[in-house]
Scaffold this motif. Sequence first.
Motif, PDB file in Angstrom:
ATOM      1  N   ILE A  69      60.902  32.988  45.850  1.00 32.50           N
ATOM      2  CA  ILE A  69      61.455  34.333  45.979  1.00 32.50           C
ATOM      3  C   ILE A  69      61.428  34.833  47.420  1.00 32.50           C
ATOM      4  CG2 ILE A  69      59.325  35.664  45.629  1.00 32.50           C
ATOM      5  CD1 ILE A  69      60.949  37.514  43.781  1.00 32.50           C
ATOM      6  N   LEU A  70      60.561  34.229  48.244  1.00 29.96           N
ATOM      7  CA  LEU A  70      60.446  34.660  49.639  1.00 29.96           C
ATOM      8  C   LEU A  70      61.728  34.422  50.434  1.00 29.96           C
ATOM      9  CD1 LEU A  70      56.822  33.415  50.412  1.00 29.96           C
ATOM     10  CD2 LEU A  70      57.564  35.769  50.001  1.00 29.96           C
ATOM     11  N   SER A  71      62.586  33.552  49.928  1.00 26.91           N
ATOM     12  CA  SER A  71      63.851  33.294  50.622  1.00 26.91           C
ATOM     13  C   SER A  71      64.748  34.529  50.615  1.00 26.91           C
ATOM     14  CB  SER A  71      64.595  32.117  49.969  1.00 26.91           C
ATOM     15  OG  SER A  71      64.961  32.441  48.634  1.00 26.91           O
ATOM     16  N   LEU A  72      64.450  35.473  49.735  1.00 36.29           N
ATOM     17  CA  LEU A  72      65.235  36.705  49.643  1.00 36.29           C
ATOM     18  C   LEU A  72      64.762  37.755  50.634  1.00 36.29           C
ATOM     19  CD1 LEU A  72      65.388  37.040  45.745  1.00 36.29           C
ATOM     20  CD2 LEU A  72      67.067  35.977  47.265  1.00 36.29           C
ATOM     21  N   TYR A  73      63.627  37.498  51.299  1.00 34.19           N
ATOM     22  CA  TYR A  73      63.047  38.470  52.212  1.00 34.19           C
ATOM     23  C   TYR A  73      63.283  38.064  53.661  1.00 34.19           C
ATOM     24  CZ  TYR A  73      60.401  40.371  48.242  1.00 34.19           C
ATOM     25  OH  TYR A  73      60.032  40.940  47.049  1.00 34.19           O
ATOM     26  N   LYS A 111      58.911  37.968  55.513  1.00 38.45           N
ATOM     27  CA  LYS A 111      58.142  37.331  54.440  1.00 38.45           C
ATOM     28  C   LYS A 111      56.837  38.067  54.136  1.00 38.45           C
ATOM     29  CE  LYS A 111      61.068  33.858  54.201  1.00 38.45           C
ATOM     30  NZ  LYS A 111      62.230  34.397  54.876  1.00 38.45           N
ATOM     31  N   SER A 112      56.347  38.865  55.094  1.00 39.01           N
ATOM     32  CA  SER A 112      55.061  39.534  54.903  1.00 39.01           C
ATOM     33  C   SER A 112      55.125  40.646  53.861  1.00 39.01           C
ATOM     34  CB  SER A 112      54.551  40.108  56.229  1.00 39.01           C
ATOM     35  OG  SER A 112      55.373  41.173  56.667  1.00 39.01           O
ATOM     36  N   VAL A 113      56.325  41.070  53.472  1.00 39.07           N
ATOM     37  CA  VAL A 113      56.427  42.117  52.454  1.00 39.07           C
ATOM     38  C   VAL A 113      56.728  41.520  51.079  1.00 39.07           C
ATOM     39  CG1 VAL A 113      57.122  43.865  54.129  1.00 39.07           C
ATOM     40  CG2 VAL A 113      58.882  42.546  52.945  1.00 39.07           C
ATOM     41  N   GLY A 114      56.655  40.201  50.981  1.00 44.15           N
ATOM     42  CA  GLY A 114      56.844  39.526  49.707  1.00 44.15           C
ATOM     43  C   GLY A 114      55.508  39.160  49.075  1.00 44.15           C
ATOM     44  N   PRO A 115      55.515  38.500  47.924  1.00 46.21           N
ATOM     45  CA  PRO A 115      54.276  38.096  47.257  1.00 46.21           C
ATOM     46  C   PRO A 115      53.405  37.234  48.168  1.00 46.21           C
ATOM     47  CG  PRO A 115      56.140  37.834  45.783  1.00 46.21           C
ATOM     48  CD  PRO A 115      56.712  38.130  47.145  1.00 46.21           C
ATOM     49  N   PRO A 116      52.091  37.401  48.110  1.00 45.49           N
ATOM     50  CA  PRO A 116      51.198  36.694  49.037  1.00 45.49           C
ATOM     51  C   PRO A 116      51.052  35.201  48.746  1.00 45.49           C
ATOM     52  CG  PRO A 116      49.925  37.912  47.433  1.00 45.49           C
ATOM     53  CD  PRO A 116      51.361  38.316  47.225  1.00 45.49           C
ATOM     54  N   ASN A 117      50.725  34.483  49.787  1.00 47.83           N
ATOM     55  CA  ASN A 117      50.363  33.072  49.684  1.00 47.83           C
ATOM     56  C   ASN A 117      48.980  33.006  49.045  1.00 47.83           C
ATOM     57  OD1 ASN A 117      49.398  30.463  50.209  1.00 47.83           O
ATOM     58  ND2 ASN A 117      50.409  30.327  52.190  1.00 47.83           N
ATOM     59  N   ILE A 137      54.392  46.236  48.963  1.00 49.31           N
ATOM     60  CA  ILE A 137      55.228  45.195  48.354  1.00 49.31           C
ATOM     61  C   ILE A 137      56.008  45.791  47.197  1.00 49.31           C
ATOM     62  CG2 ILE A 137      55.167  43.030  47.061  1.00 49.31           C
ATOM     63  CD1 ILE A 137      52.818  42.155  48.725  1.00 49.31           C
ATOM     64  N   ASN A 138      57.325  45.593  47.192  1.00 45.60           N
ATOM     65  CA  ASN A 138      58.157  46.246  46.174  1.00 45.60           C
ATOM     66  C   ASN A 138      58.372  45.388  44.936  1.00 45.60           C
ATOM     67  OD1 ASN A 138      59.943  44.343  47.096  1.00 45.60           O
ATOM     68  ND2 ASN A 138      61.377  45.782  48.043  1.00 45.60           N
ATOM     69  N   ILE A 139      57.573  44.353  44.769  1.00 43.98           N
ATOM     70  CA  ILE A 139      57.608  43.549  43.550  1.00 43.98           C
ATOM     71  C   ILE A 139      56.179  43.467  43.030  1.00 43.98           C
ATOM     72  CG2 ILE A 139      57.327  41.362  44.806  1.00 43.98           C
ATOM     73  CD1 ILE A 139      59.113  40.056  42.676  1.00 43.98           C
ATOM     74  N   ARG A 140      55.996  43.536  41.736  1.00 46.81           N
ATOM     75  CA  ARG A 140      54.663  43.622  41.174  1.00 46.81           C
ATOM     76  C   ARG A 140      54.318  42.398  40.325  1.00 46.81           C
ATOM     77  NH1 ARG A 140      53.399  46.062  44.673  1.00 46.81           N
ATOM     78  NH2 ARG A 140      53.529  48.308  44.999  1.00 46.81           N
TER      79      ARG A 140
END
Length: 232
Positions: free
Chosen positions: A39-43, A46-52, A79-82
Amino acid sequence: LSKQRVLNDREQEVEKGWRMVRKFNCQGCHIVEGSGGNILSLYEDKSVGPPNITGEGKKVQGDWLFNFVRHPTVIRPWINIRMPTFGFEHEQSTTIVKFFQGLDKVEDNYVADDVQLYSPERINAGKKIFETLQCIKCHRFAKGMEIDESVGVSTLAPNLMIAKHRLRHEWIAEWLKNPEDLMPGTRMPQFWPEGVSPAPEILDGNAENQMSAVRDYVMNFEGEEAPAQAQV
């Protein structure tokens, strides 16, 4: 004779965990063991996406992780995804905990009370370093405290009020040494490059002691109480 290798107990726990990771598509959002995070490819950032979550076993306390996967709470409010609530049963949550601990070869023998043994002097030194480095600009660390959004949303960091309930204290010191080593791409700065202290007037400028003091401060901070923890 069969040439199939017999897995030991830890390896069986890891394999069982991988089956859950694949079933619930955890790697669709998260990087686990260096792969995934599609999903990080959409960001763009990348730091505002789900964490590693590679290294999660060394990072967090087992009881906290057990409760989190059953009832996810907000750790990174920008982060705007939960994290979904999957409705995991006790056994499934335990499998996830043992999976991460198995990957990182750690035992679930963490005793939170151990962190109370550190001296007030060390904790006070950690507080001074925390303030000198202006950690509060990115980390929330008190009830009702506003995050300084002037630094940019992408630089914000997890709420440290729950650190003593969430993190393993030995991990914090390792993290401070070189955040990039533990989480490539992290926004967390390296404040002690090559062991050079940013605050030579504190603890004689000893980098190792300073990082340990910050850990002690974070792990002894008296903030909001976390929910009661279940036993894995």
